[in-house]
Design an enzyme around this catalytic site. Sequence first.
Site, PDB file in Angstrom:
ATOM      1  N   ASP A 162      -4.953  -1.053   2.092  1.00 45.59           N
ATOM      2  CA  ASP A 162      -3.759  -1.045   1.262  1.00 45.59           C
ATOM      3  C   ASP A 162      -2.514  -0.778   2.113  1.00 45.59           C
ATOM      4  O   ASP A 162      -2.498   0.123   2.958  1.00 45.59           O
ATOM      5  CB  ASP A 162      -3.899   0.046   0.189  1.00 45.59           C
ATOM      6  CG  ASP A 162      -2.674   0.177  -0.679  1.00 45.59           C
ATOM      7  OD1 ASP A 162      -2.410  -0.755  -1.463  1.00 45.59           O
ATOM      8  OD2 ASP A 162      -1.965   1.196  -0.566  1.00 45.59           O
ATOM      9  N   GLU A 209      -3.275  -5.622   3.588  1.00 47.13           N
ATOM     10  CA  GLU A 209      -2.126  -5.919   2.740  1.00 47.13           C
ATOM     11  C   GLU A 209      -0.901  -5.569   3.578  1.00 47.13           C
ATOM     12  O   GLU A 209      -0.738  -4.431   4.012  1.00 47.13           O
ATOM     13  CB  GLU A 209      -2.127  -5.089   1.460  1.00 47.13           C
ATOM     14  CG  GLU A 209      -0.929  -5.418   0.575  1.00 47.13           C
ATOM     15  CD  GLU A 209      -0.632  -4.359  -0.471  1.00 47.13           C
ATOM     16  OE1 GLU A 209       0.043  -4.687  -1.454  1.00 47.13           O
ATOM     17  OE2 GLU A 209      -1.049  -3.205  -0.294  1.00 47.13           O
TER      18      GLU A 209
END
Length: 634
Positions: A267, A304
């Site tokens: 993330d 990401e």
Amino acid sequence: MLPSLTVEKRTLGVTFPTGDQADVLVWAPTPDFVAIKLTETDEVIPLQKEALGYWYVKTARIKPDTCYTFVLNHETECQDPASLSQPEGIQGPSQAVDTGSFHWEDQGWVVPSLDDLIIYEIHTGTYTGKGTFAALETKLEYLKELGVNAVEIMPIGQFSNSRNWGYDGVFTYAVQNTYGGAKDFQRLINACHYKGIAVILDVVYNHFGPDGNFLTHFGPYLTDKYRTPWGNAVNFDDAWCDGVRRHILENVLMWFRDFHVDALRLDAAHAIKDCSPVHILQEVRQYVDQLMETTGRRHYLIAECDLNDPRFITPLAEQGYGMDAQWIDEFHHSLRVTVGEKRTGYYADFDGISHLAKSFRDAYVYDGQFSEVRKKLFGRSAEKNPGQQFIVFSQNHDQVGNRRLGERSSQLYSFDTVKIMAGTVLVSPYIPMLFMGEEWGETNPFFYFVSHSEPALAESVKQGRQDEFAAEHDDGDVPDPQKELTYDQAKLQWNLLEQEPHRTLLQYYQTLLALRRQLPALHRLNRERINVTVAEEQQTLVLHRWYKDQHVLCLLNFSKKPQLIAPSSVDADGQWQKLLDSADCQWQGLSQTEISSAPVSWDGNTPVAIPAESLIIYAQGHEQSHINLPNPIS
């Protein structure tokens, strides 16, 4: 003696290397005394101080399922930073888990190659009514029939109570108890592999959440040297950073080795702050490469990242960070503006169909141009990175859940627009990802939700959401993330599969996925064999992809009027056969009786009339009889 970091076994926390005795290792450079306390008997076992801030003991008094806490400086009781189980939640004691006792049956499993992946993103708690790994397991046959071969599971690290997205946790190692815990997660992955489905796990290494955060009692897990949108950054390069780096490295290896996870999605990797000579992502790559050499299994690392910096996905040998692939938000933003999203917020940088065409060609829309939103030149070219290094989507948890009312595409756009958006993603030269329920046009929202144990924190989150959307106050209150109703409304409605137009949309997705798998020109993610032609005034786009002697032509009309595609837009001669027309009555495109005027067989020399908001796929150089369309999901 301090156990060394090895790819072969976990060493942090409580482990059972020999079966009859437990090893206990905790990193705690701050306290002067560390002991482990057994919950059932209140027995306190002191640990021996080792080098580099570690404390260690070997004992036969701890068995699998034993509950315990750590006692720091004779007075403060804390959970284990490397706890694998919190059966009573974030405030309760930790529980020892022997991950090696699980009987795996996936010895023959081989993870699909990156360019074979079709990803389906899932939030475990809202995917089914029960919201557990066991309930998710009952849906695997459905996913296989749909045509996906990888599930991406949003973070499962233990959080407060039962309602959370999972991105603000403290327990990096512990599997959420309300989902079923570590054993049920192992069972789910075993079942996924049996069905031919890979498992991608979303992990958060850029910050730790505030709820129940006890880590500062042990040492400087965070640093005020950098700030992230969620507070202080994880300490990867400040004083005492080596223990934090090991904490993350062992966690990565644990998911791959002990849980047989196939890929990790990191993330907000751009918020991982590290100025060390070897960036933590590079070190992660190095250790994962060692693990793969040891086990013979392939594992992927997916970032990401919103920096448009190909360094993240460039190999270590070329001085990159070595991630295998990354999410590419700019494809999503361009597509959304193309279908009518207002150019506000981060959408302000995107002009619609011309930027969509650029993303088809170049992945990054911004690769050195001036960004009005950022007020600077932004991005670098990714021309050397192949298509399988980029993951694209028309929806995901962020893009839906971070809207004020959590609206999915099915609530924002027409049925025809939803179909062309799906087609745009699935004919792209990149790895496609679906967000759970989009394939049948789920109408329930997907809100941001939490169930924090601290009232002040819950109120702060609520107020933060109100402030974020203050400009939209005329549309009503922002749903309270803390309320159980907000969570319940986000659950999927599986009964919609038997209703129209949801059932038709599901079959449409099935057909698109089958064409993508079976047509080499779509299946092979070669960015050099692609041509994109745009007519901005008409709002049409022609995507030509080819592989060897097979050609696929995708005609997309995003306007709300029928348009003509001229032969000059097509750069391949020969007879074309129509494989899919989203405007056909089969897909409820025009009316139940009307037939699309686009010819079934086309010579490429005459204009083709493309109905409004529709997608047509033509192909040549293949035998139509070789296309096996799926049976509708029962």
